[in-house]
Write a protein that holds these residues in place. Structure first.
Motif, PDB file in Angstrom:
ATOM      1  N   VAL A   1       7.246 -13.088   0.744  1.00 57.03           N
ATOM      2  CA  VAL A   1       7.078 -12.539  -0.602  1.00 57.03           C
ATOM      3  C   VAL A   1       5.842 -13.150  -1.221  1.00 57.03           C
ATOM      4  N   GLN A   2       4.785 -12.433  -1.266  1.00 58.84           N
ATOM      5  CA  GLN A   2       3.642 -13.009  -1.970  1.00 58.84           C
ATOM      6  C   GLN A   2       3.502 -12.243  -3.266  1.00 58.84           C
ATOM      7  N   LEU A   3       4.569 -12.275  -4.030  1.00 61.18           N
ATOM      8  CA  LEU A   3       4.567 -11.464  -5.239  1.00 61.18           C
ATOM      9  C   LEU A   3       3.421 -11.793  -6.147  1.00 61.18           C
ATOM     10  N   SER A   4       3.189 -13.081  -6.298  1.00 64.93           N
ATOM     11  CA  SER A   4       2.303 -13.445  -7.372  1.00 64.93           C
ATOM     12  C   SER A   4       0.852 -13.176  -7.068  1.00 64.93           C
ATOM     13  N   ASN A   5       0.487 -13.211  -5.774  1.00 68.03           N
ATOM     14  CA  ASN A   5      -0.907 -12.849  -5.559  1.00 68.03           C
ATOM     15  C   ASN A   5      -1.137 -11.371  -5.834  1.00 68.03           C
ATOM     16  N   ARG A   6      -0.038 -10.597  -5.830  1.00 66.97           N
ATOM     17  CA  ARG A   6      -0.171  -9.194  -6.238  1.00 66.97           C
ATOM     18  C   ARG A   6      -0.589  -9.064  -7.691  1.00 66.97           C
ATOM     19  N   ILE A   7      -0.252 -10.052  -8.474  1.00 63.41           N
ATOM     20  CA  ILE A   7      -0.631 -10.000  -9.878  1.00 63.41           C
ATOM     21  C   ILE A   7      -2.129  -9.812  -9.991  1.00 63.41           C
ATOM     22  N   GLN A   8      -2.824 -10.522  -9.107  1.00 63.59           N
ATOM     23  CA  GLN A   8      -4.280 -10.442  -9.132  1.00 63.59           C
ATOM     24  C   GLN A   8      -4.738  -8.995  -9.060  1.00 63.59           C
ATOM     25  N   TRP A   9      -4.248  -8.278  -8.025  1.00 60.46           N
ATOM     26  CA  TRP A   9      -4.796  -6.925  -7.924  1.00 60.46           C
ATOM     27  C   TRP A   9      -4.022  -5.903  -8.730  1.00 60.46           C
ATOM     28  N   VAL A  10      -2.794  -6.204  -9.127  1.00 62.36           N
ATOM     29  CA  VAL A  10      -2.136  -5.307 -10.080  1.00 62.36           C
ATOM     30  C   VAL A  10      -2.886  -5.359 -11.405  1.00 62.36           C
ATOM     31  N   SER A  11      -3.222  -6.581 -11.829  1.00 64.89           N
ATOM     32  CA  SER A  11      -3.923  -6.685 -13.111  1.00 64.89           C
ATOM     33  C   SER A  11      -5.317  -6.088 -13.014  1.00 64.89           C
ATOM     34  N   ARG A  12      -5.904  -6.139 -11.817  1.00 66.46           N
ATOM     35  CA  ARG A  12      -7.182  -5.469 -11.614  1.00 66.46           C
ATOM     36  C   ARG A  12      -7.057  -3.977 -11.890  1.00 66.46           C
ATOM     37  N   PHE A  13      -5.987  -3.407 -11.339  1.00 64.58           N
ATOM     38  CA  PHE A  13      -5.780  -1.973 -11.493  1.00 64.58           C
ATOM     39  C   PHE A  13      -5.410  -1.644 -12.938  1.00 64.58           C
TER      40      PHE A  13
END
Lengths: 274, 370
Positions: A1-13
Motif C-alpha cells: 500500500v503506497q497510499l501516501s505517495n499517491r497523494i503526490q500525483w493525486v494532488s498534481r491532478f
C-alpha cells in the motif's frame, strides 16, 4: 500500500483540474457540451431576458453536497441565506454582488504586498507598470486598470492553467485567472489593495442564461470592495457574479488554495423566475 | 507486407508487420529515433522513440503539429485546431494515450480540413509516439501502433531495473485522461529510488487541451526517510516547474529551482525528518494491521501541493473489510478515498473536485515492495 505517495500525483491532478476548472468563461466563447469541463449544470425555468437584464437581484437555489458548508462560505462573503435545505441553499444575489458586502471586513494593510502569485515586483510586471502609468491618468482608476489589462492580454486562450502575474505580463495570453491575477498585481502596485476571487458568473443572453466557473478581481477603494473583471470587460450581456472563495494562499502552494474554492462550487444551480 | 525487425541502437527492438520507408534515423540533438511506416495512404505513419524521456503526453501533442507541418505545403496556413478524441489505456503492461486533432487550414483563401491521429506509449523512461496525418486509415494506424507496442523491448543500461512497478489509468468522470507509471528500484548504495511519471490531458473546451507531464524522483533510506528529491513538470510543452530538495548540515532542507517562470529557493529548516514514498508505504501498511478507525500522520514533501514546506499527511482506516479496506488520506483541504485489498494493493482511489469525480484505477502491478 503506497497510499501516501499517491497523494503526490493525486494532488498534481487535482491542481491541474482546479486550474482548468477555475475559469470557464471568456467573453466570446460559449459552448454547450457536457463532454468538456464546462458549464455548471443550470436550470432557468421561465427565463425572461428582459427581466433578467433589468433585475437588480436574482434568486438562486445552489445545490451542493454540503449545503451547511456552502452557507458558511456564503456568510463569509457577507451575504445572508434565505433558506438551507438538505441539498441546496437559497440565496439572493445582488448585481455586482461584492460591492455591497465586506465593506467592514477589510483589514488595514492586507492584500497590498507583492506575493508569489501577484508578483508585481518582478521585471515583467514593472515594465507593464511603466507603460500603464505613461498612458493612464489617474493611475488608480479601477476602470482604467481593468481596460489596460484587458488590452495587455490580446490572446484570450484557455490553454493556460494558472499563470502568475509576471508570466501573464510576459506572455500576454490567458483566460479569466490570468486576467484576474495581473489586474490584482497591477492594482496593488499602484496602491489599491486587491484580491483574486473565484466563483461563478451567470450570463444572460436573449436565448438563455448560462453559468460558468470564473475568476475576477476585487479592488478595495473608497471604503469598499469593488468588482473588477478584465476578462469580461467587453461583455454586453447582463451578468451576475456569485463568489465562492478568495484566493488567500498566494504563495507557492496556491493550487491548494484554488482547490478550496473549486470544492465550494455547486453541483447545480436553479435560477428562480424573476 | 513483409516482416521487419526494428533495432534502434542497443536500446530498442520492435517487430512490425510492415515496411519502412528507410532505416530509422537517430537525431542526436533531440535524442530520438525517427522512422516512417508505409501504408496505403499518401503519407507514411511517422514514428519517434525518445530516450530518457519523461514527457510522453507533451510529445504526443506537439509532434502532431510538427508532422502535419512536414506534409503541408508552404502556402497553407493552420488557422485552428479542434481536439477530436483523447483517452488513455493500458496495452499489455504499457500505458498508452491517444490524441486526435482536426485542423482547419487556409490555402490561398480556400478552406482545407485535415486530421492527425496520434498515440504515445511510455515504457521504462522511453516514449514511443506515432502520428498519422492522412484522412482516415485509423484501423491501419492502430494496428501498426499496437504491433510496435506489443513487441517493444527496451534494454537501456542507463535505466535502473525496478523491483516493483505500478500503472494507473486516471479518469475524470467517465473519460480517461491520463496515466501514472511508478517504480521502485535500488541504486548502487542500496538506497531506494522511487520514480513516477504522471501524464494528463484535460480538455477545458473543444479547442483546447492542457497537457501535463510530471516526473518525480526520490532517494530514500531503507527505513523510509527522504534523502533527497527532484521533480519537474512540463505543461503545454513549457517547463512549468523544476525543483530539487536537498539537505545539508549547513543549510538544512532547501528547495531550489524554477517555478512559474521564476527562480525560487525555499528554506524548509532543519527540524523535520520528512518521510519518503517508501516511508509512506511502510506507515500505510502498518495502519492496515490496526482496528477500524485507526489513524496515522506524518510530514512529507508534497511538492505538487506546496513545494515551500513539508506538509502533514493524515491517514484514517475508515473501513476494514476483507479485500475491501478503505483509507481516507488527507493533506490540507484534499481528501482522497482509497480502496485497498488485504495484500496491500490500492485497487482504486478517488477524489472530488467540485462537481467532478476523479478516479485512479490500478491496471498493472509487477513485483513486490521490499
Amino acid at each position: 500500500v503506497q497510499l501516501s505517495n499517491r497523494i503526490q500525483w493525486v494532488s498534481r491532478f487535482v491542481a491541474l483540474v482546479s486550474l482548468v476548472f477555475a475559469c470557464q468563461a471568456v467573453a466570446d466563447d460559449y459552448t454547450d457540451t457536457d463532454l468538456y469541463i464546462e458549464q455548471i449544470k443550470t436550470e432557468f425555468p421561465q427565463y425572461d431576458y428582459k427581466k433578467f437584464k433589468k433585475a437588480d437581484t436574482i434568486s438562486l437555489s445552489i445545490y451542493h453536497p454540503s449545503p451547511s458548508f456552502l452557507e458558511k462560505r456564503w456568510r463569509e462573503f457577507g451575504f445572508s441565506t434565505n433558506a438551507v435545505r438538505s441539498k441546496y441553499i437559497q440565496v439572493t444575489v445582488p448585481k455586482l454582488a461584492i460591492s455591497q458586502s465586506n465593506a467592514t471586513i477589510y483589514k488595514e494593510g492586507s492584500y497590498v504586498d507583492s506575493t508569489f502569485v501577484l508578483d508585481y515586483e518582478e521585471d515583467s510586471v514593472q515594465s507593464l507598470l511603466k507603460e500603464f502609468e505613461a498612458e493612464n491618468s489617474p493611475v488608480n482608476s479601477i476602470k482604467n486598470t481593468a481596460r489596460f489589462i484587458d488590452n495587455w492580454i490580446p490572446l484570450k486562450d484557455r490553454s493556460r492553467g494558472f499563470d502568475v502575474a509576471s508570466q501573464v505580463a510576459e506572455n500576454k495570453i490567458g483566460d479569466c485567472t490570468e486576467h484576474a491575477v495581473l489586474l490584482g498585481a497591477t492594482s496593488r502596485a499602484i496602491g489599491n489593495p486587491a484580491r483574486v476571487v473565484l466563483g461563478l458568473v451567470i450570463i444572460g443572453t436573449e436565448q438563455q442564461a448560462m453559468s460558468f466557473g470564473h475568476a475576477w478581481t476585487e479592488i478595495y477603494a473608497d471604503g469598499r470592495w469593488q468588482l473588477a473583471d478584465a476578462a469580461l470587460r467587453g461583455l454586453e450581456e447582463p451578468a451576475f457574479y456569485v463568489p465562492f472563495g478568495v484566493l488567500e494562499n498566494e504563495g507557492p502552494g496556491y493550487s491548494m488554495g484554488l482547490f478550496e474554492s473549486i470544492a465550494a462550487l455547486p453541483t447545480k444551480l436553479v435560477l428562480e423566475p424573476i | 507486407m513483409s516482416y521487419k525487425n526494428l533495432a534502434l541502437g542497443d536500446d530498442h527492438n520492435f517487430s512490425l508487420l510492415g515496411e519502412l520507408n528507410a532505416d530509422p534515423v537517430w537525431n542526436s540533438e533531440g535524442e530520438y529515433w525517427n522512422f516512417e511506416v508505409n501504408h496505403k495512404g499518401d503519407s507514411p505513419f511517422e514514428c519517434f522513440v525518445f530516450t530518457g524521456d519523461f514527457e510522453p503526453i507533451n510529445r504526443l501533442s506537439t509532434l502532431q503539429e510538427v508532422v502535419i507541418g512536414w506534409y503541408m505545403r508552404d502556402d497553407v496556413e493552420i488557422q485552428n485546431k479542434l481536439v477530436l478524441r483523447s483517452g488513455a489505456h493500458v496495452q499489455g503492461n504499457i500505458p498508452v494515450a491517444g490524441l486526435d486533432y482536426l485542423y482547419y487550414m487556409d490555402e490561398k483563401g480556400d478552406a482545407i480540413i485535415a486530421t492527425t491521429q496520434g498515440q504515445v506509449a511510455y515504457n521504462n523512461e522511453h516514449a514511443l509516439v506515432c502520428v498519422n496525418v492522412d484522412f482516415g486509415y485509423r484501423k491501419s494506424f492502430n494496428k501498426v501502433f499496437t504491433e510496435l507496442v506489443d513487441s517493444w523491448e527496451t534494454n537501456s543500461k542507463k535505466v535502473l531495473d525496478p523491483y516493483y512497478r505500478e500503472v494507473y489509468i486516471v479518469s475524470l468522470e467517465e473519460y480517461s485522461v491520463g496515466f501514472v507509471d511508478l517504480s521502485y528500484s535500488k541504486d548502487s548504495d542500496g538506497d531506494t529510488v522511487y520514480q513516477d511519471v504522471t501524464s494528463f490531458m484535460i480538455r477545458p473546451d473543444p479547442l483546447s487541451v492542457q497537457t501535463s507531464d510530471n516526473y518525480h524522483l526520490e532517494y530514500s533510506t531503507p527505513d523510509g526517510y527522504l534523502i533527497n528529491a527532484y521533480t519537474y513538470e512540463v505543461s503545454n510543452d513549457e517547463l512549468e516547474k523544476s525543483l530539487s530538495l536537498n539537505f545539508t548540515d549547513k543549510d538544512g532542507w532547501v528547495v531550489e529551482g524554477t517555478m512559474n517562470g521564476k527562480s525560487v529557493t525555499f528554506d524548509l529548516g532543519d527540524d523535520d525528518y520528512p518521510v519518503s514514498s517508501l516511508g509512506h508505504h511502510q506507515i500505510s501498511k502498518s495502519l492496515l494491521t490496526e482496528e477500524e478507525g485507526a489513524t496515522a500522520e506524518y510530514l512529507g514533501w508534497v511538492e505538487s501541493a506546496d513545494p515551500s514546506k513539508f506538509m502533514k499527511t493524515t491517514l484514517e482506516l475508515t473501513r476494514k473489510d476483507t479485500d475491501n479496506n478503505q483509507i481516507l488520506v488527507g493533506i490540507g483541504p484534499l481528501k482522497i478515498n482509497a480502496n485497498v485489498n488485504d495484500s496491500g494493493a490500492a485497487k482504486s482511489f478517488g477524489v472530488r473536485v467540485g462537481d467532478l469525480q476523479m478516479n485512479y484505477y490500478l491496471e498493472v502491478s509487477e513485483g513486490a515492495i521490499e
